[in-house]
Scaffold this motif. Structure first.
Motif, PDB file in Angstrom:
ATOM      1  N   MET A 186     -11.947  -0.909  -6.993  1.00 39.47           N
ATOM      2  CA  MET A 186     -12.862  -1.791  -6.269  1.00 39.47           C
ATOM      3  C   MET A 186     -12.748  -1.606  -4.753  1.00 39.47           C
ATOM      4  N   ILE A 187     -11.532  -1.385  -4.270  1.00 38.41           N
ATOM      5  CA  ILE A 187     -11.339  -1.136  -2.831  1.00 38.41           C
ATOM      6  C   ILE A 187     -12.038   0.158  -2.427  1.00 38.41           C
ATOM      7  N   TYR A 188     -11.861   1.222  -3.213  1.00 37.23           N
ATOM      8  CA  TYR A 188     -12.497   2.504  -2.897  1.00 37.23           C
ATOM      9  C   TYR A 188     -14.015   2.433  -3.026  1.00 37.23           C
ATOM     10  N   PRO A 236       0.844  -1.198   0.000  1.00 37.82           N
ATOM     11  CA  PRO A 236       0.000   0.000   0.000  1.00 37.82           C
ATOM     12  C   PRO A 236       0.881   1.252   0.000  1.00 37.82           C
ATOM     13  N   LYS A 237       0.337   2.350  -0.445  1.00 40.36           N
ATOM     14  CA  LYS A 237       1.094   3.602  -0.487  1.00 40.36           C
ATOM     15  C   LYS A 237       1.639   3.936   0.901  1.00 40.36           C
ATOM     16  N   TYR A 238       2.861   4.369   0.940  1.00 38.01           N
ATOM     17  CA  TYR A 238       3.594   4.708   2.165  1.00 38.01           C
ATOM     18  C   TYR A 238       3.761   3.509   3.096  1.00 38.01           C
ATOM     19  N   PHE A 280      -4.119   3.865  -3.877  1.00 40.71           N
ATOM     20  CA  PHE A 280      -4.094   2.960  -2.732  1.00 40.71           C
ATOM     21  C   PHE A 280      -2.761   2.227  -2.658  1.00 40.71           C
ATOM     22  N   TRP A 281      -2.253   1.782  -3.818  1.00 37.02           N
ATOM     23  CA  TRP A 281      -1.010   1.026  -3.867  1.00 37.02           C
ATOM     24  C   TRP A 281       0.162   1.945  -4.194  1.00 37.02           C
ATOM     25  N   ALA A 282       1.341   1.592  -3.691  1.00 44.60           N
ATOM     26  CA  ALA A 282       2.561   2.315  -4.046  1.00 44.60           C
ATOM     27  C   ALA A 282       2.869   2.064  -5.527  1.00 44.60           C
ATOM     28  N   ARG A 283       3.714   2.890  -6.117  1.00 48.54           N
ATOM     29  CA  ARG A 283       3.960   2.822  -7.558  1.00 48.54           C
ATOM     30  C   ARG A 283       4.639   1.535  -8.008  1.00 48.54           C
ATOM     31  N   GLY A 284       5.586   1.033  -7.284  1.00 47.51           N
ATOM     32  CA  GLY A 284       6.374  -0.098  -7.756  1.00 47.51           C
ATOM     33  C   GLY A 284       5.897  -1.435  -7.229  1.00 47.51           C
ATOM     34  N   TYR A 285       6.654  -2.455  -7.559  1.00 45.51           N
ATOM     35  CA  TYR A 285       6.415  -3.807  -7.066  1.00 45.51           C
ATOM     36  C   TYR A 285       7.689  -4.610  -7.244  1.00 45.51           C
ATOM     37  N   TYR A 286       7.772  -5.734  -6.573  1.00 50.09           N
ATOM     38  CA  TYR A 286       8.895  -6.651  -6.716  1.00 50.09           C
ATOM     39  C   TYR A 286       8.400  -7.868  -7.480  1.00 50.09           C
TER      40      TYR A 286
END
Length: 136
Positions: free
Chosen positions: A87-89, A21-23, A103-109
């Motif tokens: 959908m979450i919002y 999630p963001k932050y 809701f989600w941060a920009r990146g991913y692994y």
């Protein structure tokens, strides 16, 4: 897992994906955790992506997925994070104003699962979920 097939292709494209999630807020618990799990399962079904293992932890999500080769990982993640945010919002409108519409941060692994066994990845995800559950 056995190889899958499309009309002219045999494939086994498995990935371990982690996103936050963001932050890196610890918000994925209670009803939201259940909703996120359900939303991710639904969106994966729409794209015919098989979830091999997954865990929604308090501040991140682990997925072990088999993505068809006609879908790039980045396209899939853009779709998953974008649609799941909407959908979450829709289900939790009180979260929308908190993080400036994201809701989600920009990146991913992401890592390709190849040299390790499916069982090793599933065990790692299970351990992460147990650790998260203990922190709750």
């Amino acid at each position: 897992m056995d190889n899958k097939s499309l009309s002219h292709t045999r494939w086994k494209c498995q990935y371990h994906i982690v996103f936050i999630p963001k932050y890196r807020k610890k918000v994925l618990y209670g009803r939201l955790k259940v909703d996120v799990k359900e939303i991710i399962c639904t969106l994966c079904k729409y794209k015919r992506v098989d979830i091999i293992a997954g865990a929604v932890c308090a501040d991140h999500v682990h997925l072990s997925v088999a993505i068809p080769p006609k879908i790039s990982v980045s396209d899939f993640m853009g779709y998953l994070k974008g649609k799941s945010t909407l959908m979450i919002y829709d289900r939790h409108p009180e979260l929308q104003s908190r993080w400036d519409k994201s809701f989600w941060a920009r990146g991913y692994y992401v890592e390709k699962i190849g040299n390790i066994t499916d069982a090793a990845v599933e065990r790692y995800i299970r351990e992460q979920a147990d650790k998260s559950r203990d922190e709750d």
